[in-house]
Design a protein around this motif. Structure first.
Motif, PDB file in Angstrom:
ATOM      1  N   LEU A 102      -4.696   5.912 -11.102  1.00  0.00           N
ATOM      2  CA  LEU A 102      -5.021   6.593  -9.459  1.00  0.00           C
ATOM      3  C   LEU A 102      -4.631   8.019  -9.246  1.00  0.00           C
ATOM      4  O   LEU A 102      -5.641   8.325  -8.434  1.00  0.00           O
ATOM      5  CB  LEU A 102      -4.038   5.763  -8.705  1.00  0.00           C
ATOM      6  CG  LEU A 102      -4.401   3.975  -8.945  1.00  0.00           C
ATOM      7  CD1 LEU A 102      -3.111   3.202  -8.197  1.00  0.00           C
ATOM      8  CD2 LEU A 102      -5.632   3.607  -8.370  1.00  0.00           C
ATOM      9  N   ILE A 105      -0.994   4.159 -12.608  1.00  0.00           N
ATOM     10  CA  ILE A 105      -0.605   5.091 -11.671  1.00  0.00           C
ATOM     11  C   ILE A 105      -1.528   6.183 -12.074  1.00  0.00           C
ATOM     12  O   ILE A 105      -1.682   7.002 -11.398  1.00  0.00           O
ATOM     13  CB  ILE A 105       0.854   5.284 -11.179  1.00  0.00           C
ATOM     14  CG1 ILE A 105       1.391   3.928 -10.956  1.00  0.00           C
ATOM     15  CG2 ILE A 105       1.230   6.534 -10.651  1.00  0.00           C
ATOM     16  CD1 ILE A 105       0.945   3.564  -9.521  1.00  0.00           C
ATOM     17  N   ARG A 131       0.910  -1.496  -0.077  1.00  0.00           N
ATOM     18  CA  ARG A 131      -0.048   0.097  -0.099  1.00  0.00           C
ATOM     19  C   ARG A 131       0.966   1.185  -0.011  1.00  0.00           C
ATOM     20  O   ARG A 131       0.498   2.196  -0.748  1.00  0.00           O
ATOM     21  CB  ARG A 131      -1.029  -0.087   1.206  1.00  0.00           C
ATOM     22  CG  ARG A 131      -1.895  -1.218   1.317  1.00  0.00           C
ATOM     23  CD  ARG A 131      -3.150  -0.979   2.284  1.00  0.00           C
ATOM     24  NE  ARG A 131      -2.715  -0.669   3.458  1.00  0.00           N
ATOM     25  CZ  ARG A 131      -2.436  -1.623   4.612  1.00  0.00           C
ATOM     26  NH1 ARG A 131      -2.025  -2.886   4.253  1.00  0.00           N
ATOM     27  NH2 ARG A 131      -1.930  -1.247   5.553  1.00  0.00           N
ATOM     28  N   LEU A 144       2.394   1.804  -3.512  1.00  0.00           N
ATOM     29  CA  LEU A 144       1.544   2.604  -4.359  1.00  0.00           C
ATOM     30  C   LEU A 144       1.558   4.180  -4.087  1.00  0.00           C
ATOM     31  O   LEU A 144       1.467   4.895  -4.727  1.00  0.00           O
ATOM     32  CB  LEU A 144       0.301   1.867  -4.226  1.00  0.00           C
ATOM     33  CG  LEU A 144       0.037   0.531  -5.015  1.00  0.00           C
ATOM     34  CD1 LEU A 144      -1.362  -0.035  -4.947  1.00  0.00           C
ATOM     35  CD2 LEU A 144       0.288   0.672  -6.443  1.00  0.00           C
ATOM     36  N   ARG A 145       1.365   4.455  -2.843  1.00  0.00           N
ATOM     37  CA  ARG A 145       1.305   5.773  -2.366  1.00  0.00           C
ATOM     38  C   ARG A 145       2.650   6.553  -2.797  1.00  0.00           C
ATOM     39  O   ARG A 145       2.522   7.857  -3.272  1.00  0.00           O
ATOM     40  CB  ARG A 145       1.196   6.163  -1.008  1.00  0.00           C
ATOM     41  CG  ARG A 145      -0.028   5.398  -0.624  1.00  0.00           C
ATOM     42  CD  ARG A 145      -0.545   5.576   0.885  1.00  0.00           C
ATOM     43  NE  ARG A 145       0.240   6.681   1.544  1.00  0.00           N
ATOM     44  CZ  ARG A 145       0.351   6.539   3.288  1.00  0.00           C
ATOM     45  NH1 ARG A 145      -0.113   5.383   3.807  1.00  0.00           N
ATOM     46  NH2 ARG A 145       0.930   7.430   3.826  1.00  0.00           N
ATOM     47  N   VAL A 190      -0.737  -1.228 -11.682  1.00  0.00           N
ATOM     48  CA  VAL A 190      -0.653  -1.579 -10.380  1.00  0.00           C
ATOM     49  C   VAL A 190      -0.282  -2.943 -10.153  1.00  0.00           C
ATOM     50  O   VAL A 190       0.512  -3.205  -9.144  1.00  0.00           O
ATOM     51  CB  VAL A 190      -2.197  -1.539  -9.764  1.00  0.00           C
ATOM     52  CG1 VAL A 190      -2.371  -2.157  -8.297  1.00  0.00           C
ATOM     53  CG2 VAL A 190      -2.636   0.212  -9.502  1.00  0.00           C
ATOM     54  N   ALA A 206       3.612  -2.649 -10.067  1.00  0.00           N
ATOM     55  CA  ALA A 206       4.240  -2.030  -9.108  1.00  0.00           C
ATOM     56  C   ALA A 206       3.968  -2.779  -7.794  1.00  0.00           C
ATOM     57  O   ALA A 206       4.962  -2.763  -6.868  1.00  0.00           O
ATOM     58  CB  ALA A 206       3.208  -0.793  -8.724  1.00  0.00           C
ATOM     59  N   LEU A 207       2.881  -3.380  -7.537  1.00  0.00           N
ATOM     60  CA  LEU A 207       2.651  -4.443  -6.277  1.00  0.00           C
ATOM     61  C   LEU A 207       3.542  -5.543  -6.468  1.00  0.00           C
ATOM     62  O   LEU A 207       4.295  -6.114  -5.474  1.00  0.00           O
ATOM     63  CB  LEU A 207       1.255  -4.703  -6.315  1.00  0.00           C
ATOM     64  CG  LEU A 207       0.176  -3.758  -5.787  1.00  0.00           C
ATOM     65  CD1 LEU A 207      -1.198  -4.407  -5.888  1.00  0.00           C
ATOM     66  CD2 LEU A 207       0.560  -3.374  -4.374  1.00  0.00           C
TER      67      LEU A 207
END
Length: 145
Positions: free
Chosen positions: A133, A130, A10, A13-14, A78, A81-82
């Motif tokens: 988001l 991204i 989490r 991603l931020r 995502v 990235a994860l």
């Protein structure tokens, strides 16, 4: 055990969203990113190292140094990235490798369900970038009737 994205995932991603929002090609010190995102700086270092290792961010040392995105936010999914910080997103361990070596795979009644969940998860996270988001919560996206 439920499939769960960790705190690291989490936060990761931020961090990408933060760097994409700041944009403008400027390098941002880890301390600034950590303060904006309220993430412990040492924890942030491990996240940034993974992204730098995969070419998603670049770092610069010295005065004016820090980190910035090295990829367009439209190209960072995502899912990718994860996976860089979480590893594989398989809901069960037998799907976490390319070849399912479980001795019960041939007669497993639940395997098709787990495979479908895994595919749905991968497809879903592959369809969000991204950049997508970044658009979340923008006033321009709100419609009033």
């Amino acid at each position: 055990m439920a499939m769960k994205i960790s705190t690291k995932g989490r936060y990761a991603l931020r961090v990408l969203i933060d760097l994409a929002e700041q944009g403008n090609g400027r390098f941002f010190p880890l301390k600034e990113i950590a303060e904006r995102q309220e993430i412990y700086q040492k924890y942030l270092e491990s996240i940034i190292k993974e992204y730098a290792r995969h070419g998603y961010v670049i770092g610069h040392r010295g005065k004016g140094g820090g980190y910035k995105l090295d990829k367009d936010p439209d190209t960072i999914t995502v899912k990718d990235a994860l996976q860089m910080v979480e590893g594989d997103l398989a809901p069960v361990s037998c799907l976490a490798t390319d070849e399912n070596t479980c001795p019960r795979a041939a007669e497993c009644k639940t395997l098709p369900m787990w495979e479908k969940l895994y595919k749905m998860t991968n497809d879903y996270f592959s369809g969000i970038t991204i950049a997508d988001l970044l658009q979340q919560g923008n006033a321009a996206d709100m419609y009033f009737i």
